[in-house]
Motif scaffolding. Sequence first.
Motif, PDB file in Angstrom:
ATOM      1  N   ASN A  60       0.866  -1.156   0.000  1.00  0.00           N
ATOM      2  CA  ASN A  60       0.000   0.000   0.000  1.00  0.00           C
ATOM      3  C   ASN A  60       0.913   1.219   0.000  1.00  0.00           C
ATOM      4  OD1 ASN A  60      -1.966   1.911   0.530  1.00  0.00           O
ATOM      5  ND2 ASN A  60      -3.018   0.637   2.021  1.00  0.00           N
ATOM      6  N   TYR A  63       1.950   1.320   3.871  1.00  0.00           N
ATOM      7  CA  TYR A  63       2.676   0.229   4.525  1.00  0.00           C
ATOM      8  C   TYR A  63       2.928  -0.910   3.542  1.00  0.00           C
ATOM      9  CZ  TYR A  63      -2.047  -1.609   4.764  1.00  0.00           C
ATOM     10  OH  TYR A  63      -3.310  -2.019   4.447  1.00  0.00           O
ATOM     11  N   TYR A  83       0.990   3.990  11.049  1.00  0.00           N
ATOM     12  CA  TYR A  83       0.302   3.044  10.171  1.00  0.00           C
ATOM     13  C   TYR A  83       0.643   1.590  10.462  1.00  0.00           C
ATOM     14  CZ  TYR A  83      -0.582   7.358   7.732  1.00  0.00           C
ATOM     15  OH  TYR A  83      -0.969   8.623   7.439  1.00  0.00           O
ATOM     16  N   ARG A  84       1.391   1.318  11.524  1.00  0.00           N
ATOM     17  CA  ARG A  84       1.748  -0.065  11.840  1.00  0.00           C
ATOM     18  C   ARG A  84       0.527  -0.870  12.259  1.00  0.00           C
ATOM     19  NH1 ARG A  84       6.344   2.617  14.623  1.00  0.00           N
ATOM     20  NH2 ARG A  84       7.886   2.795  12.989  1.00  0.00           N
ATOM     21  N   ASN A  85      -0.347  -0.260  13.048  1.00  0.00           N
ATOM     22  CA  ASN A  85      -1.551  -0.972  13.472  1.00  0.00           C
ATOM     23  C   ASN A  85      -2.471  -1.261  12.290  1.00  0.00           C
ATOM     24  OD1 ASN A  85      -0.723  -0.932  16.120  1.00  0.00           O
ATOM     25  ND2 ASN A  85      -1.847   0.934  16.610  1.00  0.00           N
ATOM     26  N   THR A  86      -2.507  -0.381  11.317  1.00  0.00           N
ATOM     27  CA  THR A  86      -3.325  -0.605  10.129  1.00  0.00           C
ATOM     28  C   THR A  86      -2.796  -1.784   9.324  1.00  0.00           C
ATOM     29  OG1 THR A  86      -3.741   1.763  10.051  1.00  0.00           O
ATOM     30  CG2 THR A  86      -4.273   0.502   8.090  1.00  0.00           C
ATOM     31  N   ALA A  87      -1.489  -1.922   9.265  1.00  0.00           N
ATOM     32  CA  ALA A  87      -0.897  -3.044   8.541  1.00  0.00           C
ATOM     33  C   ALA A  87      -1.231  -4.362   9.235  1.00  0.00           C
ATOM     34  CB  ALA A  87       0.616  -2.864   8.442  1.00  0.00           C
ATOM     35  N   LYS A  89      -3.866  -4.851  11.159  1.00  0.00           N
ATOM     36  CA  LYS A  89      -5.310  -5.037  10.987  1.00  0.00           C
ATOM     37  C   LYS A  89      -5.618  -5.640   9.621  1.00  0.00           C
ATOM     38  CE  LYS A  89      -9.668  -2.632  10.601  1.00  0.00           C
ATOM     39  NZ  LYS A  89      -9.938  -3.205   9.291  1.00  0.00           N
ATOM     40  N   GLU A  90      -4.822  -5.310   8.644  1.00  0.00           N
ATOM     41  CA  GLU A  90      -5.025  -5.866   7.299  1.00  0.00           C
ATOM     42  C   GLU A  90      -4.873  -7.388   7.294  1.00  0.00           C
ATOM     43  OE1 GLU A  90      -6.063  -5.478   3.374  1.00  0.00           O
ATOM     44  OE2 GLU A  90      -5.927  -3.861   4.813  1.00  0.00           O
ATOM     45  N   ASP A  93      -8.106  -8.743   8.113  1.00  0.00           N
ATOM     46  CA  ASP A  93      -9.023  -8.593   6.986  1.00  0.00           C
ATOM     47  C   ASP A  93      -8.857  -9.700   5.950  1.00  0.00           C
ATOM     48  OD1 ASP A  93     -10.028  -6.356   8.209  1.00  0.00           O
ATOM     49  OD2 ASP A  93      -8.922  -4.937   6.944  1.00  0.00           O
TER      50      ASP A  93
END
Length: 115
Positions: A60, A63, A83-87, A89-90, A93
Motif C-alpha cells: 500500500n 505500509y 500506520y503499523r496498526n493498520t498493517a 489489521k489488514e 481482513d
Amino acid sequence: MKDFILKHRMLTGMGAVLLAILLIVLVYFAATSKTSLIAPFDKDFQTGDDDTPILIELQNSLYTVIQDDKDKKILTVTAFSGYRNTAVKELYDIDQNPTDYKIIFNYENPFKQYE
C-alpha cells in the motif's frame, strides 16, 4: 387551473402508489427466489495445490507487509509509526491471525528522504 392542479396531484399520487407496489413485488420475488449464485461447498473438491504455500504480500502507499520465503512464520512490516496498526489489521481482513506470526517492524524516520 384548479382542475389541472388537482388532476396532476392525483396522477402523481397514483404513480407513487404504483411504484411502491412494483417495488414490493420485486423485493418479494427477489427474497423468495430459490436459485442461488453461490455454489455449494464440496470439501472433497480440490481447488488448488495444498503443498504450495501462499505467501502474504500486502503493499500500500502507507505500509508493506511481506512474508519471508524461508520461514513462513515471519512477517516484515515496513510502515511509519502511525500506520503499523493498520498493517496488522489488514492481516485480520485477509483472515490471518497476526499472533500466528513473528512480526518484524522496520522503523524508519518519515523525514529521512528529506534530509
